[in-house]
Design a protein around this motif. Structure first.
Motif, short mmCIF file in Angstrom:
data_model
loop_
_atom_site.label_atom_id
_atom_site.label_comp_id
_atom_site.label_asym_id
_atom_site.label_seq_id
_atom_site.Cartn_x
_atom_site.Cartn_y
_atom_site.Cartn_z
N ALA A 283 10.78 39.20 62.27
CA ALA A 283 11.33 40.61 61.27
C ALA A 283 9.64 40.65 60.62
O ALA A 283 9.27 39.67 60.37
CB ALA A 283 12.21 40.35 60.08
N ALA A 284 9.53 41.82 59.56
CA ALA A 284 9.34 42.47 58.50
C ALA A 284 9.25 42.96 57.87
O ALA A 284 9.86 44.41 57.62
CB ALA A 284 7.64 42.36 59.67
N VAL A 285 8.53 42.96 56.77
CA VAL A 285 8.45 43.93 54.98
C VAL A 285 7.20 43.60 54.82
O VAL A 285 6.24 43.16 54.80
CB VAL A 285 9.29 42.56 54.16
CG1 VAL A 285 9.34 44.43 52.78
CG2 VAL A 285 10.40 42.48 54.77
N CYS A 286 7.18 45.65 54.54
CA CYS A 286 5.55 46.33 54.37
C CYS A 286 5.54 47.14 53.43
O CYS A 286 6.54 47.76 53.57
CB CYS A 286 4.83 46.53 56.07
SG CYS A 286 5.18 45.54 57.49
N VAL A 287 5.05 46.48 52.22
CA VAL A 287 4.76 46.83 51.08
C VAL A 287 3.52 47.97 50.77
O VAL A 287 2.60 47.85 50.64
CB VAL A 287 5.05 46.22 49.38
CG1 VAL A 287 5.22 47.17 48.60
CG2 VAL A 287 6.62 45.46 49.83
N GLY A 288 3.76 49.31 51.02
CA GLY A 288 2.88 50.40 51.23
C GLY A 288 1.34 50.49 52.32
O GLY A 288 1.89 49.48 53.67
N GLU B 260 13.75 42.25 45.54
CA GLU B 260 15.06 41.86 45.79
C GLU B 260 15.05 42.46 47.39
O GLU B 260 15.90 41.66 47.89
CB GLU B 260 15.83 42.08 44.79
CG GLU B 260 15.34 41.88 43.20
CD GLU B 260 16.41 42.58 42.14
OE1 GLU B 260 17.27 43.46 42.29
OE2 GLU B 260 16.55 42.13 41.37
N LYS B 261 14.56 43.57 47.40
CA LYS B 261 14.77 44.50 48.83
C LYS B 261 13.85 43.34 50.50
O LYS B 261 14.40 42.92 51.27
CB LYS B 261 14.88 45.37 48.75
CG LYS B 261 15.35 46.54 50.09
CD LYS B 261 15.21 47.85 49.75
CE LYS B 261 16.02 48.40 51.01
NZ LYS B 261 15.88 49.44 51.36
N THR B 262 12.64 42.25 50.02
CA THR B 262 12.60 42.11 50.23
C THR B 262 13.32 40.57 50.83
O THR B 262 13.34 40.55 52.80
CB THR B 262 11.07 41.46 50.21
OG1 THR B 262 9.91 42.75 50.33
CG2 THR B 262 10.22 40.52 51.27
N VAL B 263 13.59 40.54 49.80
CA VAL B 263 14.24 38.54 49.76
C VAL B 263 15.46 39.13 50.94
O VAL B 263 15.90 38.04 51.43
CB VAL B 263 14.84 38.20 49.19
CG1 VAL B 263 15.21 36.57 49.39
CG2 VAL B 263 13.07 37.47 48.72
N GLU B 264 16.36 39.89 50.88
CA GLU B 264 17.71 40.26 51.33
C GLU B 264 17.56 41.01 52.26
O GLU B 264 17.82 40.68 54.00
CB GLU B 264 18.21 41.79 50.44
CG GLU B 264 19.48 41.63 49.22
CD GLU B 264 18.82 42.32 48.95
OE1 GLU B 264 18.83 43.53 49.19
OE2 GLU B 264 19.82 42.93 47.00
N TRP B 265 16.24 41.34 53.20
CA TRP B 265 15.71 41.77 54.81
C TRP B 265 15.77 40.59 55.18
O TRP B 265 15.93 40.39 56.44
CB TRP B 265 14.77 42.51 54.60
CG TRP B 265 14.65 43.08 55.28
CD1 TRP B 265 13.65 42.49 56.31
CD2 TRP B 265 15.10 44.70 56.67
NE1 TRP B 265 12.86 43.68 57.61
CE2 TRP B 265 14.35 44.20 57.88
CE3 TRP B 265 16.10 45.47 55.96
CZ2 TRP B 265 15.35 46.00 58.17
CZ3 TRP B 265 16.22 46.50 56.53
CH2 TRP B 265 15.64 46.75 57.80
N MET B 266 15.02 39.61 54.46
CA MET B 266 14.20 38.44 55.65
C MET B 266 15.77 37.60 55.45
O MET B 266 16.22 36.87 56.51
CB MET B 266 13.27 37.46 54.59
CG MET B 266 12.06 38.02 54.77
SD MET B 266 11.81 38.31 55.94
CE MET B 266 9.87 38.73 56.07
#
Length: 363
Positions: free
Chosen positions: A245-250, A350-356
């Motif tokens: 999984a990944a979370v990418c901001v910008g 908060e959404k980053t942590v939820e996603w992970m």
């Protein structure tokens, strides 16, 4: 009258000599069209392999990654609920690279923990690098400690030209900051490779080490970052199948839209891969992550990520996820934040942590 005539002639000549617009440049250049998503998963699987192979070629003749035995723990601090280690490794390309590793006390070889590779941003903050993990210069919380307290082993390293690598390029301490970055880019081009390729290579070396740690469950790895860290994250997902999984901001946009918006200046020289647009735009890179979980969060006023490009990527990549079945559709999200520029909001964290927690932590 003669003076007026001369002025008019000079004005006309200046207009004729004006720099062409982006549209004019693009009209005289053969660039790849948007990614055409095939009708079947079997065809996409073959195409995916071809895209990854071409990306490896475009990044250049990269040195082999060093083994995990090249890593050393050079310092360790007890922080209560976690330990904070400083690690280093010889990257096999002329530099000693340092990083920070945060290990929850609950993570043991018998109770392996999920892990996150953290990629710091650019922001012109060349002295920061891995220090971003213990600061709030880019994020609303200190990401290293926060993620460790959430149960993750977290690793982040200095990218080339950042942190303790600032002033360690081929010209040495006399070239720091943007000048050092330019020098590193020049050197790598002469060596038949790209600075971006070396950045991604070092990130994959860090991923090798993270997966090797006895406290880490190598089947539960995520990667995240903002801005340059975002781009590093989706390239890691594209070039390696280990992160789930990944979370990418910008930093989510098509390069063609970036050019048309006149915003090439929004990104440093590190960002550019020769020949990229002859083959495909950025959606082809991002699509390689499918069907693994990918969350993008982009402000619609972020000049370095023209929102038309972000939306187009979402449409195209969404089709690739759909090839993997209905269940895969929920693993891709392209969140657009109205009225927001290039910032990392508390709600994004908060959404980053939820996603992970949803896609990495759960077995």
């Amino acid at each position: 009258m003669r003076t007026t005539a001369v002025c008019l002639i000079l004005l006309f000549l200046r207009m004729q000599a004006a720099e062409p617009t982006a549209d004019a440049w693009l009209a005289k250049t053969n660039i790849a069209p948007p990614l055409q998503v095939p009708a079947t998963l079997a065809v996409w699987t073959k195409q995916r392999g071809e895209i990854r192979a071409k990306l490896n070629e475009l990044l250049g003749d990269l040195p082999p990654r060093p083994p995990v035995s090249a890593f050393q723990v050079i310092a360790k601090e007890d922080k209560g609920s976690y330990t904070h280690e400083t690690i280093q490794f010889d990257n096999g390309a002329g530099e000693i690279v340092k990083g920070y590793l945060f290990v929850p006390k609950t993570a043991t070889p018998q109770n392996k923990a999920p892990a996150i590779l953290y990629c710091h941003w650019h922001g012109g903050q060349y002295d920061h690098g891995k220090q971003e993990m213990v600061q709030t210069n880019a994020t609303p919380v200190t990401p290293g400690p926060a993620l460790a307290e959430a149960g993750y082993v977290v690793l982040g390293i200095d990218a080339p030209c950042f942190g303790e690598r600032n002033g360690k390029g081929p010209d040495g301490p006399q070239q720091k900051g943007g000048n050092g970055e330019m020098t590193a880019a020049k050197f790598n081009l002469w060596a038949g490779r790209t600075l971006w390729g070396m950045i991604v290579r070092d990130d994959l070396t860090a991923l090798d080490y993270l997966c090797s740690r006895p406290e880490v469950d190598a089947q539960r790895i995520g990667v995240t970052g903002m801005s340059m860290g975002s781009t590093r994250s989706w390239w890691v997902m594209a070039m390696d199948d280990r992160p789930r999984a990944a979370v990418c901001v910008g930093c989510m946009t098509r390069y063609e839209e970036l050019i048309r918006a006149g915003m090439l200046r929004a990104h440093g020289i590190y960002y550019f891969v020769p020949g990229m647009l002859q083959n495909f735009d950025s959606e082809a890179v991002i699509a390689l992550a499918a069907p693994r979980a990918m969350l993008f969060m982009t402000g619609d006023q972020d000049g370095g990520s023209p929102i038309e490009g972000a939306r187009k990527i979402g449409e195209i990549v969404g089709k690739v996820y759909a090839l993997h079945g209905d269940d895969a559709k929920q693993r891709f999200e392209n969140a657009i934040y109205p009225g927001i520029e290039h910032v990392y909001l508390p709600e994004m964290w908060e959404k980053t942590v939820e996603w992970m927690n949803r896609w990495v932590k759960q077995r």
